[in-house]
Design a protein around this motif. Structure first.
Motif, mmCIF file in Angstrom:
data_model
loop_
_atom_site.group_PDB
_atom_site.id
_atom_site.type_symbol
_atom_site.label_atom_id
_atom_site.label_comp_id
_atom_site.label_asym_id
_atom_site.label_seq_id
_atom_site.Cartn_x
_atom_site.Cartn_y
_atom_site.Cartn_z
ATOM 1 N N ALA A 169 0.846 -1.199 0.000
ATOM 2 C CA ALA A 169 0.000 0.000 0.000
ATOM 3 C C ALA A 169 0.871 1.236 0.000
ATOM 4 N N HIS A 170 0.411 2.284 -0.684
ATOM 5 C CA HIS A 170 1.227 3.492 -0.805
ATOM 6 C C HIS A 170 1.237 4.321 0.475
ATOM 7 N N SER A 209 -7.958 0.932 2.417
ATOM 8 C CA SER A 209 -6.841 0.020 2.659
ATOM 9 C C SER A 209 -6.920 -0.610 4.049
ATOM 10 N N CYS A 220 4.411 -0.808 3.199
ATOM 11 C CA CYS A 220 3.758 0.481 2.964
ATOM 12 C C CYS A 220 4.746 1.596 3.234
#
Length: 412
Positions: free
Chosen positions: A9-10, A24, A41
Motif C-alpha cells: 500500500a502506498h 486500505s 507500505c
C-alpha cells in the motif's frame, strides 16, 4: 490454495481517517482473516509511527520506510526515467529490498497491490496470484486536471495522464484481477486497456457501527442558529478544494438571501491557502483537522458534496449517509453509489439546482428527515465492509477464508 499474502500500500493503513486509508484499512483486516499478511507500505510523516503498533498487531511482518523524497526531485527523476511522477514519488529501495526478501523467505501465494504506484515493487518473475486494486482510474483524473489548467501545470498533468494510462494497462495485463471502486470505474478502465483483462468492481464500504448517530453527540457550535451545511474531506486535495470554493462562493450566498444565518463548515486536515481564504466569505468556517468528523456530521442540517471532479465512491458521502444526514451531492460525487434520488439522497446537476434543492428541503424538515433516515437504511442494507469484501478469498485464489494471521509478528 494455502500460503500467505503480501499487501503493498502506498500509505500506512492506519488510522482510517481519509478515503484511501479507510479502504486500505478495511481491506487489510479482510485479508488478515484469509491468511497471514505481510505488509509493505510507506509513511508520510512522523505521526504515522504513532500508529505502527496497530500495523504490528495485524501484520505477520511489515516494512514501513519514511517517504521523504521532495516533489521536485521526484519530478526530475520521472523526466529522466520517462515515467509518471507518481511512480518516482513512491519509489523506495528499502521497501524493494524487503519485498525481495519476503518473497524469498515466506510462502507468498498472492500479492495484493493497493494503488497503482505500488505495482513497481512486484517482480516480473512472481509466480503467484497478483491482484491490483487501482481504486480509481487515476489517468482519467489527470486528464481532467489537464483540461482545467494551462501552461506548465497543464502540460505536466497531461504527461502524467498519458504515462499513467500506460502503467494501468501494464498492470491490468499482469494481474489475475484488477479492481476498481465502482462498476463505472471498471467500465472506464476496460474501455481504455481492453476487455480481455479481468477488471471488476470492489466497492467501498462503511463501518456502520462507528458511524451511528445514536452514539455521537453533535458539535455544540452546530446545535444553534443555522442552518448548517457541512463538507468533510482532505483539504489539500484539489477536487475537494474546488468543491468547497464552489459552495462557498457560488451556492451559499444565494441560500443566505433566504436564510441569512446559513453556515458552511469545511472540516478536514491540511486546508490550503485557497481554502483558508474562504473564511472571508460570510457564513464560512474552516475548521481544519479535527479529532473526529462525526460530531460535525451529527450536527449538520445537510451535508453537501459539490465535487466537479470525482473518481470512484466518495467515502465522505457514505459516512454522512450512515450518520443519517440528508446529503446533496453532485452527479460526479454520486458515482458508484446505487442510492435513489429523492429517497436516499438528492443529486444536484448545477449550482442553481443545489440552491433550489437546499431551499426546498429547508422549508420541509419532515421530508429532509425522511431522506436522512432512508440514507442510513440504504447504507446498512448495502454498504457494510463485510459484504463488499466477501469475494476477496476467490479473487486471491484461496478456496475459503482461514482463521486469520497467526504468525509471529516482526518488523523489518
Amino acid at each position: 490454495m494455502s500460503g500467505e499474502i503480501l499487501f503493498l500500500a502506498h500509505r500506512l493503513p492506519f488510522p482510517p481517517d481519509r478515503g484511501d486509508k479507510i479502504r486500505s484499512h478495511h481491506l487489510l483486516k479482510a485479508l488478515a482473516a484469509i491468511a497471514p499478511v505481510h505488509v509493505g507500505c510507506l509513511s508520510d510523516s512522523a505521526e504515522d509511527f504513532e500508529h505502527e503498533h496497530e500495523l504490528a498487531a495485524i501484520a505477520a511482518s511489515y516494512c514501513m520506510p519514511r517517504r521523504t523524497k521532495p516533489v521536485s526531485l521526484a519530478g526530475m527523476e520521472a523526466l529522466v526515467r520517462r515515467e509518471p511522477v507518481s511512480l518516482s514519488a513512491f519509489r523506495s529501495p528499502e521497501l524493494a529490498r524487503w519485498v525481495e526478501h519476503t518473497l524469498a523467505t515466506r510462502d507468498i501465494a498472492a500479492i495484493y497491490v493497493f494503488s497503482g504506484q505500488m505495482g513497481q515493487f512486484v517482480p516480473r518473475g512472481f509466480a503467484g496470484r497478483l491482484v491490483v486494486d487501482l481504486v480509481d482510474v487515476d489517468s482519467a483524473k489527470f486528464e481532467a486536471y489537464a483540461l482545467e489548467r494551462s501552461g506548465p501545470r497543464g502540460w505536466i498533468d497531461a504527461r502524467e495522464a498519458r504515462l499513467l494510462r500506460q502503467v494501468e494497462a501494464g498492470l491490468a495485463s499482469r494481474a489475475a484481477a484488477t479492481l476498481l471502486v465502482s462498476e463505472a470505474e471498471a467500465e472506464l478502465l476496460r474501455s481504455r486497456v481492453g476487455r480481455e483483462h479481468t477488471i471488476v468492481p470492489l466497492a467501498n464500504g462503511i463501518d456502520c457501527g462507528a458511524y451511528d448517530p445514536s452514539i455521537v453527540e453533535p458539535r455544540a457550535e452546530l446545535t444553534e442558529g443555522g442552518p448548517h451545511f457541512v463538507f468533510t474531506g482532505q483539504m489539500d486535495y484539489a477536487p475537494n478544494v474546488a468543491a468547497v470554493a464552489r459552495f462557498a462562493t457560488a451556492i451559499l450566498p444565494r441560500i443566505r438571501k433566504s436564510h441569512a444565518d446559513a453556515q458552511f463548515h469545511i472540516v478536514g486536515r491540511a486546508p490550503t491557502a485557497e481554502v483558508l481564504a474562504l473564511r472571508e466569505q460570510s457564513g464560512v468556517t474552516v475548521w481544519g483537522a479535527v479529532p473526529d468528523v462525526r460530531p460535525f456530521l451529527a450536527g449538520a442540517t445537510m451535508v453537501v458534496a459539490p465535487l466537479t471532479i470525482a473518481r470512484g465512491v466518495q467515502n465522505k458521502v457514505l459516512e454522512a449517509m450512515a450518520m443519517a444526514r440528508c446529503v446533496i451531492a453532485s452527479r460526479e460525487a454520486a458515482n458508484g453509489i446505487d442510492a435513489r434520488h429523492g429517497r436516499d439522497w438528492v443529486v444536484a446537476e448545477s449550482d442553481a439546482a443545489f440552491v433550489t434543492i437546499a431551499l426546498h428541503l429547508l422549508a420541509r424538515p419532515a421530508e429532509r428527515e425522511d431522506i436522512a433516515r432512508n440514507a442510513r437504511a440504504f447504507v446498512l442494507g448495502n454498504m457494510g465492509w463485510q459484504a463488499t469484501t466477501a469475494d476477496l478469498p476467490v479473487l486471491l485464489g484461496f478456496a475459503q477464508a482461514g482463521a486469520g494471521a497467526g504468525a509471529k509478528r516482526d518488523a523489518a
